[in-house]
Design a protein around this motif. Structure first.
Motif, PDB file in Angstrom:
ATOM      1  N   ALA A 231      58.220  36.842  55.949  1.00 52.82           N
ATOM      2  CA  ALA A 231      58.606  35.648  56.466  1.00 52.82           C
ATOM      3  C   ALA A 231      58.485  34.816  54.968  1.00 52.82           C
ATOM      4  N   THR A 235      60.776  32.449  53.659  1.00 56.92           N
ATOM      5  CA  THR A 235      60.520  31.250  52.848  1.00 56.92           C
ATOM      6  C   THR A 235      60.951  30.896  51.401  1.00 56.92           C
ATOM      7  N   VAL A 238      64.144  30.904  50.175  1.00 59.61           N
ATOM      8  CA  VAL A 238      64.369  29.515  51.149  1.00 59.61           C
ATOM      9  C   VAL A 238      64.254  28.612  49.977  1.00 59.61           C
TER      10      VAL A 238
ATOM     11  N   HIS B  48      62.713  34.832  65.145  1.00 58.03           N
ATOM     12  CA  HIS B  48      62.566  33.428  64.835  1.00 58.03           C
ATOM     13  C   HIS B  48      62.786  33.428  63.051  1.00 58.03           C
ATOM     14  N   LEU B  49      62.089  34.256  62.391  1.00 59.48           N
ATOM     15  CA  LEU B  49      63.089  34.673  61.810  1.00 59.48           C
ATOM     16  C   LEU B  49      64.575  35.756  61.598  1.00 59.48           C
ATOM     17  N   GLN B  51      67.087  34.286  63.475  1.00 57.18           N
ATOM     18  CA  GLN B  51      67.323  33.370  62.995  1.00 57.18           C
ATOM     19  C   GLN B  51      67.707  32.773  62.147  1.00 57.18           C
ATOM     20  N   ALA B  52      66.385  32.391  61.667  1.00 60.76           N
ATOM     21  CA  ALA B  52      66.412  31.330  60.460  1.00 60.76           C
ATOM     22  C   ALA B  52      66.947  32.883  59.203  1.00 60.76           C
ATOM     23  N   VAL B  55      71.159  32.228  59.486  1.00 62.13           N
ATOM     24  CA  VAL B  55      71.398  30.684  59.135  1.00 62.13           C
ATOM     25  C   VAL B  55      71.255  30.824  56.731  1.00 62.13           C
ATOM     26  N   ASP B  56      70.456  31.560  56.910  1.00 61.44           N
ATOM     27  CA  ASP B  56      70.466  31.983  55.612  1.00 61.44           C
ATOM     28  C   ASP B  56      72.106  32.443  55.496  1.00 61.44           C
TER      29      ASP B  56
END
Lengths: 242, 62
Positions: A231, A235, A238, B48-49, B51-52, B55-56
């Motif tokens: 994670a 992030t 991103v 969740h990861l 899904q993120a 999107v990426d």
């Protein structure tokens, strides 16, 4: 092709296998009765519930092990300030709270159907029970503290310092203080661990049970750490894109 | 004793039968359910990861 990974895959596979085999053996041993060699002698009041020793006590041993791991990583964080140490400390503490809560609930159910049989008592403020609940609350406050701070560096540093305090209270709240008072738990008479009425054959199942629950705690904790690392990497990725 | 037996609920009767062996079962189930809930929580975090990440990927394509 070598798989990029944060962890040793082979060791992880072995760990999972050890959990499955070990836990199955423990449950088989715990529920063997009648003429089997692991059969536990029957006691009044306790009857077959003496077997809860294999499940209720390892909850607390695992909780203490994870609290120790958490404190170790907090100490390392304060020394070198690596973010992964903060992640490890908080995930280990989270797992410690889970095992602590399970220990509280299982202890409550056990006592309700044995010493408090026929009453409506689920919680009788047994010294060890009460102090164990305080212990879980101390670790709960660790997460309250973490949530109260937005700056990651400040949060990591302050919570690491608090975590060291929390770890110091563990031996006192779970061992020293309860043994000064009359309790349902063994040890109050100066006996170090097992009470005299605990049959030696129980150790054959008890020690593997402790080991197996340690492994479960370790697995769940390291999984969360792996997830946290991914994670974090995502992030930051991103953020770089932005 | 009689009053006590009258006061027992169905759950109590089951748990206290067979020399209280079901109490051990209850404890094992509590632990099992508790740990399973934690596994589900971890699993949700993975979703969740994932899904993120999706999107990426889409933003990378454009």
């Amino acid at each position: 092709m070598k798989r990029a990974s944060f962890y040793n895959t082979t060791a992880y596979r072995g760990l999972r296998l050890a959990i499955v085999v070990g836990m199955a053996a423990v449950i088989l041993g715990a529920f063997s009765y009648g003429g089997s060699w692991l059969s536990v002698p029957r006691m009044p009041i306790l009857e077959h519930t003496a077997r809860n020793l294999y499940f209720h006590v390892p909850m607390w041993f695992t909780m203490m092990g994870l609290a120790l791991i958490s404190a170790y990583h907090s100490l390392q964080y304060l020394r070198l300030g690596l973010v992964v140490r903060d992640l490890r400390a908080s995930e280990a503490a989270k797992m410690a709270v889970v095992f602590g809560l399970l220990g509280l609930v299982t202890g409550s159910v056990w006592a309700h159907y044995t010493w408090y049989e026929g009453t409506n008592i689920w919680w009788n403020f047994d010294p060890k029970q009460t102090l164990a609940a305080v212990q879980v609350l101390i670790y709960g406050a660790y997460f309250g503290l973490r949530n109260a701070m937005d700056d990651p560096t400040v949060r990591a540093r302050v919570s690491a310092a608090y975590n060291l305090f929390a770890a110091v209270t563990v031996p006192f709240l779970l061992y020293v203080l309860p043994r000064q008072m009359e309790s349902l738990h063994p040890g109050a008479e100066g006996n170090p661990a097992f009470s005299e009425i605990t049959h030696p054959v129980m150790r054959i199942v008890f020690y593997p049970a402790v080991f197996a629950f340690f492994l479960v705690g370790w697995l769940l904790y390291t999984q969360r750490v792996r997830l946290g690392l991914i994670a974090r990497r995502m992030t930051s990725h991103v953020e770089l894109n932005l | 004793m009689f009053v006590y037996l009258l006061g027992q609920t169905g759950v109590d009767k089951v748990l206290l039968s067979n020399d209280k062996l079901p109490v051990v079962l209850a404890v094992v189930l509590i632990i099992w359910i508790g740990l399973a809930l934690y596994v589900f929580r971890t699993d949700r975090r993975i979703s969740h990861l994932e899904q993120a990440l999706k999107v990426d990927d889409e933003s990378d394509k454009s």
